[in-house]
Design a protein around this motif. Structure first.
Motif, PDB file in Angstrom:
ATOM      1  N   LYS A  64       0.824  -1.091  -0.076  1.00 23.04           N
ATOM      2  CA  LYS A  64       0.033   0.265  -0.069  1.00 23.04           C
ATOM      3  C   LYS A  64       0.927   1.072   0.168  1.00 23.04           C
ATOM      4  N   LEU A  65       0.705   2.187  -0.947  1.00 21.87           N
ATOM      5  CA  LEU A  65       1.356   3.457  -1.006  1.00 21.87           C
ATOM      6  C   LEU A  65       0.978   4.247   0.234  1.00 21.87           C
ATOM      7  N   THR A  66       1.912   4.604   1.117  1.00 21.84           N
ATOM      8  CA  THR A  66       1.662   5.447   2.411  1.00 21.84           C
ATOM      9  C   THR A  66       2.166   6.766   2.257  1.00 21.84           C
ATOM     10  N   GLY A  67       3.255   7.048   1.348  1.00 24.05           N
ATOM     11  CA  GLY A  67       3.781   8.444   1.350  1.00 24.05           C
ATOM     12  C   GLY A  67       4.842   8.323   0.418  1.00 24.05           C
ATOM     13  N   TRP A  68       5.531   9.434   0.406  1.00 21.95           N
ATOM     14  CA  TRP A  68       6.679   9.778  -0.682  1.00 21.95           C
ATOM     15  C   TRP A  68       7.749  10.427   0.452  1.00 21.95           C
ATOM     16  N   ARG A  69       8.895  10.073   0.503  1.00 18.73           N
ATOM     17  CA  ARG A  69      10.080  10.634   1.015  1.00 18.73           C
ATOM     18  C   ARG A  69      11.357  10.979   0.017  1.00 18.73           C
ATOM     19  N   PHE A  70      11.430  12.531   0.670  1.00 16.11           N
ATOM     20  CA  PHE A  70      12.400  13.261  -0.247  1.00 16.11           C
ATOM     21  C   PHE A  70      13.720  13.319   0.779  1.00 16.11           C
ATOM     22  N   LEU A  71      14.752  13.225   0.156  1.00 15.39           N
ATOM     23  CA  LEU A  71      16.011  13.239   0.731  1.00 15.39           C
ATOM     24  C   LEU A  71      16.461  14.982   0.595  1.00 15.39           C
ATOM     25  N   ILE A  72      16.458  15.564   1.751  1.00 12.64           N
ATOM     26  CA  ILE A  72      16.758  16.904   1.754  1.00 12.64           C
ATOM     27  C   ILE A  72      18.506  17.174   2.018  1.00 12.64           C
ATOM     28  N   ARG A  73      18.843  17.895   1.081  1.00 13.46           N
ATOM     29  CA  ARG A  73      20.269  18.293   0.814  1.00 13.46           C
ATOM     30  C   ARG A  73      20.709  19.607   1.246  1.00 13.46           C
ATOM     31  N   SER A  74      21.788  19.790   1.797  1.00  9.01           N
ATOM     32  CA  SER A  74      22.408  21.107   1.933  1.00  9.01           C
ATOM     33  C   SER A  74      23.914  21.189   1.617  1.00  9.01           C
ATOM     34  N   GLY A  75      24.090  21.815   0.502  1.00  7.83           N
ATOM     35  CA  GLY A  75      25.347  21.815   0.043  1.00  7.83           C
ATOM     36  C   GLY A  75      25.646  20.210  -0.619  1.00  7.83           C
ATOM     37  N   GLU A  76      26.645  19.711  -0.278  1.00  3.74           N
ATOM     38  CA  GLU A  76      27.069  18.245  -0.767  1.00  3.74           C
ATOM     39  C   GLU A  76      26.519  17.240  -0.001  1.00  3.74           C
ATOM     40  N   ARG A  77      25.948  17.498   1.043  1.00  2.13           N
ATOM     41  CA  ARG A  77      25.548  16.432   1.846  1.00  2.13           C
ATOM     42  C   ARG A  77      24.098  16.401   2.090  1.00  2.13           C
ATOM     43  N   THR A  78      23.551  15.107   2.409  1.00  3.83           N
ATOM     44  CA  THR A  78      22.061  15.006   2.809  1.00  3.83           C
ATOM     45  C   THR A  78      22.085  15.123   4.482  1.00  3.83           C
ATOM     46  N   VAL A  79      21.254  15.970   4.832  1.00  7.19           N
ATOM     47  CA  VAL A  79      21.075  16.215   6.190  1.00  7.19           C
ATOM     48  C   VAL A  79      19.757  15.813   6.886  1.00  7.19           C
ATOM     49  N   ALA A  80      18.836  15.200   5.952  1.00  9.51           N
ATOM     50  CA  ALA A  80      17.593  14.843   6.564  1.00  9.51           C
ATOM     51  C   ALA A  80      16.766  14.251   5.401  1.00  9.51           C
ATOM     52  N   ALA A  81      15.530  13.860   5.883  1.00  8.14           N
ATOM     53  CA  ALA A  81      14.624  13.316   4.915  1.00  8.14           C
ATOM     54  C   ALA A  81      13.322  14.137   5.323  1.00  8.14           C
TER      55      ALA A  81
END
Length: 194
Positions: A64-81
């Motif tokens: 069951k599709l429950t959502g979408w997750r986006f990676l949050i980037r700041s500069g060259e690194r991923t800091v959160a989702a």
């Protein structure tokens, strides 16, 4: 081979961008890395999040599709989702998160790009096992919201994986699901008939 990332619904992306632009939402997020990020942030690599309600010896229940997750980037690194969820009014921002699954998902995606066959990446949550896997769906024409878990799809457990399940090792769904089924079967009580 490249991964075919399905486009996220426009309202889901807008809700994440609105949350990223809100000082209140970012300041109140329980993600120290996001609060400490210097400079602009961006929402990248949207992945549909599906939930597998039950795995049995006969196979998996529909996802069951429950959502979408986006990676949050700041500069060259991923800091959160950032996670979104489907509400009666459409897609809405749910929350920001960070932790080991973010880095593990990035690592698994990087390794998946080296696989010679093309796949559509998704996330698959297995709440009964407290487990999250990268689901590499073989049918790249699906829209991300549809498409059953096929026996030939690859499942890559993300770290931390349950004890006895190797993280970052791809498994065919037909091979991994029976192993997980044994983990879901309650053990008999001592002294009870088998």
């Amino acid at each position: 081979m490249p991964l075919y990332v399905p486009p996220a619904p426009a309202p889901a992306l807008r809700s994440v961008l609105t949350a990223l632009g809100s000082p209140t939402a970012v300041r109140e997020a329980r993600t120290p890395s996001l609060r400490a990020a210097k400079g602009p942030t961006s929402a990248e690599l949207p992945l549909p999040v599906h939930e597998l309600e039950r795995a049995t010896a006969a196979g998996a229940s529909p996802t069951k599709l429950t959502g979408w997750r986006f990676l949050i980037r700041s500069g060259e690194r991923t800091v959160a989702a950032a996670d979104t969820m489907l509400t009666p009014d459409g897609w809405a921002f749910s929350h920001f998160c960070e932790g080991p699954y973010i880095a593990s998902a990035e690592r698994a995606l990087h390794h998946a790009e080296a696989i010679p066959k093309a796949y559509q990446p998704r996330l698959l949550s297995m709440p009964e096992l407290y487990m999250l896997v990268l689901w590499l769906h073989a049918d790249c024409t699906d829209d991300g919201a549809e498409g059953p878990l096929a026996p030939t799809d690859l499942l890559v457990p993300l770290a931390p994986a349950p004890p006895g399940i190797a993280a970052h090792r791809p498994h065919r769904a037909a091979d991994l699901l029976p192993v997980l089924t044994h983990r879901l079967t309650p053990a008999p009580l001592l002294g009870s008939p088998a």
